[in-house]
Design a protein around this motif. Structure first.
Motif, PDB file in Angstrom:
ATOM      1  N   VAL A  18      10.020 -16.161   7.613  1.00 49.78           N
ATOM      2  CA  VAL A  18       9.801 -15.935   8.996  1.00 49.78           C
ATOM      3  C   VAL A  18      10.692 -15.745   9.902  1.00 49.78           C
ATOM      4  N   ALA A  19      11.735 -16.677  10.119  1.00 53.56           N
ATOM      5  CA  ALA A  19      12.712 -16.546  10.957  1.00 53.56           C
ATOM      6  C   ALA A  19      13.545 -15.506  10.680  1.00 53.56           C
ATOM      7  N   ALA A  20      13.699 -14.733   9.489  1.00 51.82           N
ATOM      8  CA  ALA A  20      14.252 -13.620   9.459  1.00 51.82           C
ATOM      9  C   ALA A  20      13.556 -12.466   9.770  1.00 51.82           C
ATOM     10  N   ARG A  21      12.273 -12.256  10.087  1.00 54.83           N
ATOM     11  CA  ARG A  21      11.608 -10.998  10.082  1.00 54.83           C
ATOM     12  C   ARG A  21      12.195 -10.075  11.254  1.00 54.83           C
ATOM     13  N   ASP A  22      12.994 -10.724  12.390  1.00 53.94           N
ATOM     14  CA  ASP A  22      13.567  -9.887  13.402  1.00 53.94           C
ATOM     15  C   ASP A  22      14.661  -9.003  12.884  1.00 53.94           C
ATOM     16  N   LEU A  23      15.139  -9.496  11.619  1.00 53.22           N
ATOM     17  CA  LEU A  23      16.306  -8.927  10.828  1.00 53.22           C
ATOM     18  C   LEU A  23      15.992  -8.008   9.923  1.00 53.22           C
ATOM     19  N   VAL A  24      14.670  -7.586   9.720  1.00 58.92           N
ATOM     20  CA  VAL A  24      14.083  -6.582   9.039  1.00 58.92           C
ATOM     21  C   VAL A  24      13.658  -5.175   9.303  1.00 58.92           C
ATOM     22  N   GLU A  25      14.225  -4.223   8.447  1.00 59.99           N
ATOM     23  CA  GLU A  25      13.886  -2.948   8.954  1.00 59.99           C
ATOM     24  C   GLU A  25      12.133  -2.802   9.233  1.00 59.99           C
ATOM     25  N   LYS A  26      11.971  -1.363   9.988  1.00 63.24           N
ATOM     26  CA  LYS A  26      10.643  -1.097  10.251  1.00 63.24           C
ATOM     27  C   LYS A  26      10.461   0.003   9.614  1.00 63.24           C
ATOM     28  N   ALA A  27       9.589   0.436   8.526  1.00 64.21           N
ATOM     29  CA  ALA A  27       9.199   1.595   8.029  1.00 64.21           C
ATOM     30  C   ALA A  27       7.841   2.377   8.691  1.00 64.21           C
ATOM     31  N   THR A  28       8.013   3.668   8.980  1.00 62.41           N
ATOM     32  CA  THR A  28       7.157   4.330   9.744  1.00 62.41           C
ATOM     33  C   THR A  28       6.623   5.865   8.894  1.00 62.41           C
ATOM     34  N   PRO A  29       5.504   5.775   8.698  1.00 64.61           N
ATOM     35  CA  PRO A  29       5.162   7.058   8.021  1.00 64.61           C
ATOM     36  C   PRO A  29       5.419   8.262   8.856  1.00 64.61           C
ATOM     37  N   ALA A  30       5.842   9.196   8.214  1.00 61.01           N
ATOM     38  CA  ALA A  30       6.276  10.500   8.818  1.00 61.01           C
ATOM     39  C   ALA A  30       5.553  11.776   8.375  1.00 61.01           C
ATOM     40  N   PHE A  31       5.260  11.947   7.113  1.00 60.19           N
ATOM     41  CA  PHE A  31       4.816  13.058   6.476  1.00 60.19           C
ATOM     42  C   PHE A  31       4.134  12.551   5.078  1.00 60.19           C
ATOM     43  N   HIS A  32       2.896  13.209   4.692  1.00 63.05           N
ATOM     44  CA  HIS A  32       2.491  12.941   3.360  1.00 63.05           C
ATOM     45  C   HIS A  32       1.875  14.341   3.014  1.00 63.05           C
ATOM     46  N   ARG A  33       2.228  14.822   1.718  1.00 62.59           N
ATOM     47  CA  ARG A  33       1.678  15.987   1.253  1.00 62.59           C
ATOM     48  C   ARG A  33       1.604  16.116  -0.271  1.00 62.59           C
ATOM     49  N   GLU A  34       0.198  16.276  -0.684  1.00 62.20           N
ATOM     50  CA  GLU A  34       0.493  16.812  -2.187  1.00 62.20           C
ATOM     51  C   GLU A  34       0.882  17.942  -2.589  1.00 62.20           C
ATOM     52  N   LEU A  35       1.957  18.230  -3.408  1.00 64.66           N
ATOM     53  CA  LEU A  35       2.556  19.368  -3.816  1.00 64.66           C
ATOM     54  C   LEU A  35       1.706  20.444  -4.441  1.00 64.66           C
ATOM     55  N   PRO A  36       1.074  21.528  -3.892  1.00 62.71           N
ATOM     56  CA  PRO A  36       0.269  22.376  -4.460  1.00 62.71           C
ATOM     57  C   PRO A  36       0.843  23.142  -5.622  1.00 62.71           C
ATOM     58  N   ASN A  37       2.136  23.377  -5.628  1.00 60.18           N
ATOM     59  CA  ASN A  37       2.697  23.839  -6.941  1.00 60.18           C
ATOM     60  C   ASN A  37       3.299  23.064  -8.044  1.00 60.18           C
ATOM     61  N   VAL A  38       3.112  21.680  -7.663  1.00 56.48           N
ATOM     62  CA  VAL A  38       3.458  20.534  -8.760  1.00 56.48           C
ATOM     63  C   VAL A  38       2.362  19.722  -9.023  1.00 56.48           C
ATOM     64  N   PRO A  39       1.291  19.999  -9.591  1.00 48.61           N
ATOM     65  CA  PRO A  39       0.217  19.053  -9.720  1.00 48.61           C
ATOM     66  C   PRO A  39       0.573  17.712  -9.992  1.00 48.61           C
ATOM     67  N   GLY A  40      -0.255  16.572  -9.462  1.00 48.92           N
ATOM     68  CA  GLY A  40       0.243  15.361  -9.647  1.00 48.92           C
ATOM     69  C   GLY A  40       1.190  14.867  -8.840  1.00 48.92           C
TER      70      GLY A  40
END
Length: 135
Positions: A18-40
Motif C-alpha cells: 500500500v505505501a508503495a502504490r504511488d511508485l507503481v506504473e499506471k497501465a491504460t488501454p489504448a487499442f484492442h483488435r482481433e487480427l482478421p488475417n491471423v485467426p486466434g
C-alpha cells in the motif's frame, strides 16, 4: 478486450505494498483488435505511465504474448530474463519473446515521468496479460 488490459493494471497495483502504490506504473488501454488475417490472435496496445521513481514488480506476461515496447518519453530501465539490464530512452524500443520474465521495469529517473507503449500480439483467449512473480 478491455478486461484483459484492466487485469494487467489491477494485478500490478495489487502486487505492490500500500505505501508503495504511488511508485507503481499506471497501465491504460489504448487499442484492442482481433487480427482478421491471423485467426486466434489479437493485437493489444497499452500505454504505461511511470511517475518519477516508479517501478513494476517482476512479472511474466501471457505465455502466448510477443511484446514490442516503445519508449514514448523519459527513460525506462528494463531487464528481460537473464539478459542485460538496459536503459531505453525516448525513441528506443525492445521486445519480449513469449514466456519471458520481466525482472526489471522501472523509470530511470527519480524526478521526471516516463511513458512506454507496449504492443502485445497474443492469443485472443488469453485474458490475463501479466502475472506478478511470487517474491
Amino acid at each position: 478486450m478491455r478486461p484483459s488490459v484492466l487485469t494487467l493494471a489491477v494485478a500490478l497495483v495489487a502486487a505492490s505494498p500500500v505505501a508503495a502504490r504511488d511508485l507503481v506504473e499506471k497501465a491504460t488501454p489504448a487499442f484492442h483488435r482481433e487480427l482478421p488475417n491471423v485467426p486466434g490472435k489479437s493485437l493489444i496496445a497499452v500505454t504505461v505511465d511511470y511517475p518519477p521513481g516508479a517501478a513494476s514488480p517482476p512479472h511474466r506476461h501471457a505465455r502466448s504474448a510477443f511484446i514490442f515496447a516503445y519508449v514514448v518519453s523519459g527513460a525506462i530501465v528494463s531487464q528481460v530474463d537473464e539478459g542485460p539490464r538496459r536503459v531505453y530512452r525516448a525513441g528506443d524500443s525492445f521486445y519480449e519473446d513469449p514466456g519471458s520474465r520481466h525482472l526489471v521495469s522501472r523509470n530511470a529517473s527519480s524526478t521526471e515521468p516516463a511513458r512506454l507503449l507496449a504492443v502485445f500480439v497474443v492469443d485472443t483467449d488469453d485474458k490475463v496479460l501479466v502475472t506478478p512473480e511470487q517474491q
